[in-house]
Motif scaffolding. Structure first.
Motif, PDB file in Angstrom:
ATOM      1  N   GLN A  76      -0.493  36.452  -6.060  1.00  0.00           N
ATOM      2  CA  GLN A  76      -0.848  37.819  -5.794  1.00  0.00           C
ATOM      3  C   GLN A  76      -1.400  38.499  -6.993  1.00  0.00           C
ATOM      4  N   GLU A  77      -0.444  38.626  -7.845  1.00  0.00           N
ATOM      5  CA  GLU A  77      -0.440  39.193  -9.188  1.00  0.00           C
ATOM      6  C   GLU A  77      -1.689  38.995  -9.868  1.00  0.00           C
ATOM      7  N   GLU A  78      -1.846  37.404  -9.970  1.00  0.00           N
ATOM      8  CA  GLU A  78      -2.981  36.914 -10.399  1.00  0.00           C
ATOM      9  C   GLU A  78      -4.327  37.451  -9.987  1.00  0.00           C
ATOM     10  N   GLN A  79      -4.490  37.420  -8.815  1.00  0.00           N
ATOM     11  CA  GLN A  79      -5.576  37.948  -7.922  1.00  0.00           C
ATOM     12  C   GLN A  79      -5.793  39.367  -8.157  1.00  0.00           C
ATOM     13  N   MET A  80      -4.779  40.033  -8.588  1.00  0.00           N
ATOM     14  CA  MET A  80      -5.058  41.560  -8.944  1.00  0.00           C
ATOM     15  C   MET A  80      -5.534  41.513 -10.093  1.00  0.00           C
ATOM     16  N   ARG A  81      -5.089  40.800 -11.114  1.00  0.00           N
ATOM     17  CA  ARG A  81      -5.716  40.784 -12.536  1.00  0.00           C
ATOM     18  C   ARG A  81      -7.069  40.344 -12.605  1.00  0.00           C
ATOM     19  N   LEU A  82      -7.104  39.091 -11.882  1.00  0.00           N
ATOM     20  CA  LEU A  82      -8.666  38.215 -12.080  1.00  0.00           C
ATOM     21  C   LEU A  82      -9.285  38.343 -10.793  1.00  0.00           C
ATOM     22  N   VAL A  84     -12.615  38.148  -8.293  1.00  0.00           N
ATOM     23  CA  VAL A  84     -13.354  36.903  -7.762  1.00  0.00           C
ATOM     24  C   VAL A  84     -14.123  36.468  -8.748  1.00  0.00           C
ATOM     25  N   GLU A  85     -15.138  37.241  -9.469  1.00  0.00           N
ATOM     26  CA  GLU A  85     -15.940  36.676 -10.558  1.00  0.00           C
ATOM     27  C   GLU A  85     -15.156  35.884 -11.678  1.00  0.00           C
ATOM     28  N   CYS A  86     -13.965  36.545 -12.181  1.00  0.00           N
ATOM     29  CA  CYS A  86     -13.146  35.831 -12.990  1.00  0.00           C
ATOM     30  C   CYS A  86     -12.440  34.517 -12.582  1.00  0.00           C
ATOM     31  N   ARG A  87     -12.021  34.470 -11.343  1.00  0.00           N
ATOM     32  CA  ARG A  87     -11.713  33.137 -10.711  1.00  0.00           C
ATOM     33  C   ARG A  87     -12.611  32.171 -10.788  1.00  0.00           C
ATOM     34  N   GLY A  88     -14.017  32.526 -10.240  1.00  0.00           N
ATOM     35  CA  GLY A  88     -14.978  31.883 -10.314  1.00  0.00           C
ATOM     36  C   GLY A  88     -15.474  31.224 -11.549  1.00  0.00           C
TER      37      GLY A  88
END
Length: 158
Positions: A76-82, A84-88
């Protein structure tokens, strides 16, 4: 803190200037450049931890990250920082073999240590570049990432 990392990377590392080992001299130079002491120490600590990540024993995920088919589930913390564009973009970098599972984890480790409230795709690209620069044997991946970072779009943009 990220501004200091960018300053160091652009002025010392990326330009292949010999980096001064004397932390006091480097700190003085950064203060003269307009940075605050607390942010300087955070940035230098960030770089020291990046260097330490090259040893697989220092990061729990790296020892098990030998398979390229690993699927990454973000906390959850990583998703808050990154976003969808960053994760993609991270997934894209893995698909084109710029990142492997271990370098991806190094990037994520360093991203999560950046003390900022706002983090965007451009910031991520610079972190990836800094990580790849510091990992022996990743020269081709670094060159590919550098091209992705600095490439100019050709033709008309719609």
């Amino acid at each position: 803190m990220f501004d200091i990392l960018m300053y160091l990377f652009e002025n010392f590392i990326h330009s292949e200037t010999e980096i001064r080992v004397d932390q006091d001299e480097l700190t003085d130079e950064l203060v003269r450049a307009g940075f605050h002491h607390d942010e300087i120490y955070k940035a230098l600590s960030w770089l020291e931890k990046l260097a330490a990540l090259q040893e697989s024993d220092t990061h729990p995920y790296l020892a098990n990250a030998s398979t390229s088919a690993l699927t990454r589930i973000y906390t959850q913390e990583e998703q808050m920082r990154l976003d969808v564009e960053c994760r993609g973009f991270l997934m894209f970098l893995e698909q084109i073999n710029v990142l492997d599972a271990s370098t991806r984890e190094m990037v994520l480790d360093r991203v999560m240590e950046i003390d900022t409230s706002e983090f965007c795709l451009e910031d991520l690209k610079w972190v990836v570049l800094m990580v790849l620069f510091n990992v022996p044997g990743k020269e081709n991946a670094y060159a590919q990432m550098e091209e992705l970072l600095f490439e100019e779009p050709e033709g008309l943009l719609h």
